[in-house]
Design an enzyme around this catalytic site. Structure first.
Site, PDB file in Angstrom:
ATOM      1  CB  SER A 147     -75.866  -0.049   7.675  1.00  0.00           C
ATOM      2  OG  SER A 147     -76.416   1.241   7.817  1.00  0.00           O
ATOM      3  CE1 TYR A 160     -73.696   0.751  12.553  1.00  0.00           C
ATOM      4  CE2 TYR A 160     -74.588   2.039  10.736  1.00  0.00           C
ATOM      5  CZ  TYR A 160     -74.678   0.970  11.611  1.00  0.00           C
ATOM      6  OH  TYR A 160     -75.759   0.107  11.531  1.00  0.00           O
TER       7      TYR A 160
HETATM    8  O1  NJP Z   1     -78.801  -2.899  17.594  1.00  0.00           O
HETATM    9  P1  NJP Z   1     -78.870  -3.022  19.177  1.00  0.00           P
HETATM   10  P2  NJP Z   1     -79.783  -3.387  16.414  1.00  0.00           P
HETATM   11  N1  NJP Z   1     -70.172  -9.408  20.741  1.00  0.00           N
HETATM   12  O2  NJP Z   1     -77.914  -2.021  19.664  1.00  0.00           O
HETATM   13  C1  NJP Z   1     -74.682  -7.083  20.310  1.00  0.00           C
HETATM   14  C2  NJP Z   1     -77.565  -3.149  12.095  1.00  0.00           C
HETATM   15  N2  NJP Z   1     -78.438  -2.057  11.666  1.00  0.00           N
HETATM   16  O3  NJP Z   1     -80.565  -4.551  16.791  1.00  0.00           O
HETATM   17  O4  NJP Z   1     -73.197  -7.951  23.511  1.00  0.00           O
HETATM   18  C3  NJP Z   1     -71.397  -9.911  20.630  1.00  0.00           C
HETATM   19  O5  NJP Z   1     -80.263  -3.020  19.655  1.00  0.00           O
HETATM   20  C4  NJP Z   1     -75.464  -6.532  21.484  1.00  0.00           C
HETATM   21  O6  NJP Z   1     -75.436  -7.449  22.566  1.00  0.00           O
HETATM   22  P3  NJP Z   1     -74.510  -7.310  23.890  1.00  0.00           P
HETATM   23  C5  NJP Z   1     -76.590  -2.799  13.199  1.00  0.00           C
HETATM   24  O7  NJP Z   1     -75.457  -2.133  12.733  1.00  0.00           O
HETATM   25  C6  NJP Z   1     -79.341  -1.502  12.504  1.00  0.00           C
HETATM   26  O8  NJP Z   1     -80.456  -2.179  15.894  1.00  0.00           O
HETATM   27  O9  NJP Z   1     -75.259  -8.108  24.881  1.00  0.00           O
HETATM   28  N3  NJP Z   1     -72.502  -9.179  20.501  1.00  0.00           N
HETATM   29  C7  NJP Z   1     -76.869  -6.501  20.919  1.00  0.00           C
HETATM   30  O10 NJP Z   1     -77.473  -7.765  21.044  1.00  0.00           O
HETATM   31  C8  NJP Z   1     -76.284  -4.173  13.741  1.00  0.00           C
HETATM   32  O11 NJP Z   1     -75.284  -4.790  12.975  1.00  0.00           O
HETATM   33  C9  NJP Z   1     -80.145  -0.468  12.068  1.00  0.00           C
HETATM   34  O12 NJP Z   1     -74.390  -5.851  24.199  1.00  0.00           O
HETATM   35  C10 NJP Z   1     -72.347  -7.838  20.495  1.00  0.00           C
HETATM   36  C11 NJP Z   1     -76.640  -6.208  19.452  1.00  0.00           C
HETATM   37  O13 NJP Z   1     -75.242  -6.449  19.162  1.00  0.00           O
HETATM   38  C12 NJP Z   1     -77.598  -4.933  13.574  1.00  0.00           C
HETATM   39  O14 NJP Z   1     -78.351  -4.204  12.616  1.00  0.00           O
HETATM   40  C13 NJP Z   1     -80.025   0.012  10.759  1.00  0.00           C
HETATM   41  C14 NJP Z   1     -71.101  -7.227  20.611  1.00  0.00           C
HETATM   42  C15 NJP Z   1     -76.939  -4.758  19.119  1.00  0.00           C
HETATM   43  O15 NJP Z   1     -78.274  -4.501  19.410  1.00  0.00           O
HETATM   44  C16 NJP Z   1     -78.398  -5.041  14.861  1.00  0.00           C
HETATM   45  O16 NJP Z   1     -78.671  -3.747  15.337  1.00  0.00           O
HETATM   46  C17 NJP Z   1     -79.084  -0.563   9.928  1.00  0.00           C
HETATM   47  C18 NJP Z   1     -69.982  -8.070  20.738  1.00  0.00           C
HETATM   48  N4  NJP Z   1     -68.736  -7.581  20.870  1.00  0.00           N
HETATM   49  C19 NJP Z   1     -78.298  -1.602  10.379  1.00  0.00           C
HETATM   50  N5  NJP Z   1     -71.271  -5.888  20.569  1.00  0.00           N
HETATM   51  C20 NJP Z   1     -81.165   0.191  12.948  1.00  0.00           C
HETATM   52  N6  NJP Z   1     -81.390  -0.317  14.169  1.00  0.00           N
HETATM   53  O17 NJP Z   1     -81.786   1.184  12.509  1.00  0.00           O
HETATM   54  C21 NJP Z   1     -72.588  -5.669  20.438  1.00  0.00           C
HETATM   55  O18 NJP Z   1     -78.986  -0.117   8.659  1.00  0.00           O
HETATM   56  N7  NJP Z   1     -73.249  -6.842  20.395  1.00  0.00           N
END
Ligand code: NJP
Length: 259
Positions: A147, A160
């Protein structure tokens, strides 16, 4: 040099594949021919997406996984080997930003949980995928989603910013250790993306990122395209570093309009 790979015969794992960037990446990689293994905690959601991919003629498997648990990530990697005999791509995408709070207001356990997912989750992916890729013919690629927060000081985001800075370091060290063994490790800084995470950021009302107009965020599809691009030799110049969709060079590489 090709920037959109043919992934037939390749196996990819995507963590955090239940929504947002991870879901878009899983669908795109499957459309390019990869057998995609979707991992997240929400079993129903990843199974529904996986079924959808298969209905569209792709190859896919879903495995409920908490990336904070080393054994769970080991089992995820083993599933790829058991089902396809290979692991060509591991996308360390799972991440958390909630709860957003200024340091004085943080709950230590919740803060630690973000470290467990954002840092240790990425470490677990590297730890279990690297030996497999180093040992197989053709090596492999590991993409760590980082990020712009890694290089910023944003109020309310101590967990973060700190965790994403750690991810950048993990990428650099892993590259040094494994590049000569055929393992490509690269970071990806996506910019702001219209996902549930941005909804959480907006709801917090803390720091300027929460005020960005929704239409300024890119769609997850662009990040999926960047992930596919990073598997190609055309992206080798970024290995060990962060590829960014916030800069013209990165945007041009994946055919995105410039900002
Ligand atoms: O996030 P979101 P994004 N074990 O909240 C999963 C980075 N990023 O797609 O477990 C396994 O919609 C959760 O699944 P669930 C950001 O930091 C974003 O935007 O079922 N999985 C869901 O599928 C991240 O690294 C932006 O709740 C786990 C997913 O993570 C990546 O992009 C900007 C988990 C999160 O989906 C994806 O973000 C940036 C666990 N313990 C970087 N905990 C942005 N969106 O603007 C959570 O610079 N998940």
């Amino acid at each position: 040099m090709t920037t959109t790979p043919d992934l037939h015969g390749k196996t990819a794992i995507v963590t955090g594949a239940s929504r947002g960037i991870g879901e878009a990446a899983a669908r795109h990689l499957a459309a390019l021919g990869a057998h995609v293994i979707l991992a997240a905690r929400s079993k129903d959601r990843i199974e529904a997406i996986s079924n959808d991919i298969c209905d569209a003629g792709g190859q896919s498997t879903a495995l409920a996984t908490d990336v904070a648990e080393s054994e769970a990530v080991a089992a995820l990697v083993q599933t790829a080997i058991d089902q396809t005999g290979r692991l060509d791509l591991f996308v360390n995408n799972a991440g958390l930003i909630d709860p957003i709070a200024r340091i004085m207001d943080t709950d230590p356990d919740a803060w630690g949980q973000v470290m467990d997912v954002n840092i240790k989750g990425v470490y677990h992916g590297l730890r279990h995928a690297m030996p497999i890729m180093a040992a197989q013919s053709g090596g492999g690629t590991i993409i760590n989603i980082s990020s712009g927060a890694a290089n910023s000081f944003l109020e309310g985001w101590s967990h973060y910013c700190a965790s994403k800075a750690a991810v950048v370091r993990l990428t650099g060290v892993a590259h040094k250790e494994a590049h000569d063994k055929g393992v490509r490790v690269v970071g990806l800084s996506p910019g702001t993306v219209a996902t549930e995470m941005q909804e959480q950021i907006r709801a917090s009302g803390i720091n300027p990122v929460s005020q960005i107009p929704w239409e300024r965020h890119i769609t997850p599809d662009w990040v999926a395209k960047a992930i596919a691009f990073l598997t190609t030799p055309a992206a080798d110049q970024w290995l060990g570093t962060d590829f960014s969709l916030k800069v013209d060079e990165g945007r041009k590489a994946v055919g995105m309009p410039l900002e």
